[in-house]
Design an enzyme around this catalytic site. Structure first.
Site, PDB file in Angstrom:
ATOM      1  N   ASN A   1      29.299   2.573  33.452  1.00  0.00           N
ATOM      2  CA  ASN A   1      27.996   1.958  33.236  1.00  0.00           C
ATOM      3  C   ASN A   1      26.913   2.747  33.981  1.00  0.00           C
ATOM      4  O   ASN A   1      26.963   2.891  35.206  1.00  0.00           O
ATOM      5  CB  ASN A   1      28.036   0.508  33.732  1.00  0.00           C
ATOM      6  CG  ASN A   1      26.747  -0.227  33.485  1.00  0.00           C
ATOM      7  OD1 ASN A   1      25.729   0.069  34.100  1.00  0.00           O
ATOM      8  ND2 ASN A   1      26.789  -1.204  32.597  1.00  0.00           N
TER       9      ASN A   1
ATOM     10  N   CYS B   1      36.780   5.403  45.732  1.00  0.00           N
ATOM     11  CA  CYS B   1      37.384   4.601  44.668  1.00  0.00           C
ATOM     12  C   CYS B   1      38.855   4.450  45.055  1.00  0.00           C
ATOM     13  O   CYS B   1      39.143   4.284  46.236  1.00  0.00           O
ATOM     14  CB  CYS B   1      37.182   5.262  43.296  1.00  0.00           C
ATOM     15  SG  CYS B   1      37.753   6.977  43.194  1.00  0.00           S
TER      16      CYS B   1
END
Length: 201
Positions: free
Chosen positions: A84, A107
């Site tokens: 996104n 991450c």
């Protein structure tokens, strides 16, 4: 010696002064994060953060920032193929905000989502795409994804709004420069204070 028991997270590296990247920190990595004096941890995983780590961060004055986003998928997956863009822009704004420094970006493995965010950051810093892709591949290795490189190339840095630097001595969230609306686009600002001088590598 105490230093010998400090373990950096997987794929740990400095992006530039005050900004680090890595895979997901485990319990054994927490003393190392304390040692380097982190002010913030910026996590790109959408899952709930481990409670023990949250408590550790709170006890050590480390702010947890989460911009949960799924990784880029195969180019033939038309539905939600890319991360996104708005979430990525928001993550970059927090990453560039000196009030959050020193900050660790991570991450799960420190390769794909983190590599994509750092790649977009390098575009803000005016790196050439050749240098951006070379850095991405250095961390992703054999697991490099073409779709991540496509995402980096297509990302519009004008989405990123830079926050003015804090005056010396101001605490995060306080003072006239904290979270002000006097923002500027990444492409239209004098941003040398963020380490964003023109760097074409």
């Amino acid at each position: 010696r105490m230093e010998s028991s400090l373990h950096p997270p997987e794929n740990f590296s400095m992006v530039w002064k005050g900004v680090y990247r890595s895979g997901f920190p485990t319990k054994k990595n927490l003393p190392f994060l304390q040692k380097i004096g982190l002010r913030s941890v910026l996590c790109l995983c959408p899952e709930d953060y481990p409670e023990s780590s949250v408590v550790f961060f709170e006890e050590n004055g480390i702010r947890l920032i989460q911009h949960g986003v799924d990784g880029n998928k195969a180019p033939d997956d038309r539905e939600g193929a890319y991360m996104n863009h708005e979430i990525v822009a928001a993550a970059l704004e927090d990453l560039l905000d000196q009030a959050n420094h020193p900050v660790l970006l991570h991450c799960n493995q420190g390769k794909h989502r983190t590599g994509s965010i750092v790649g977009c950051l390098r575009k803000v810093q005016k790196w050439s795409l050749v240098a951006v892709f070379e850095e991405y591949r250095r961390f992703a290795g054999a697991k490099a994804r073409v779709v991540d490189l496509q995402f980096i190339e297509l990302f519009d840095t004008c989405r990123v709004r830079l926050r003015p630097p804090q005056a010396e001595g101001e605490e995060a969230g306080e003072g006239p420069h904290a979270r002000t609306d006097d923002t500027r686009t990444a492409d239209g600002s004098d941003s040398t204070h963020l380490g964003l001088g023109t760097v074409t590598r």
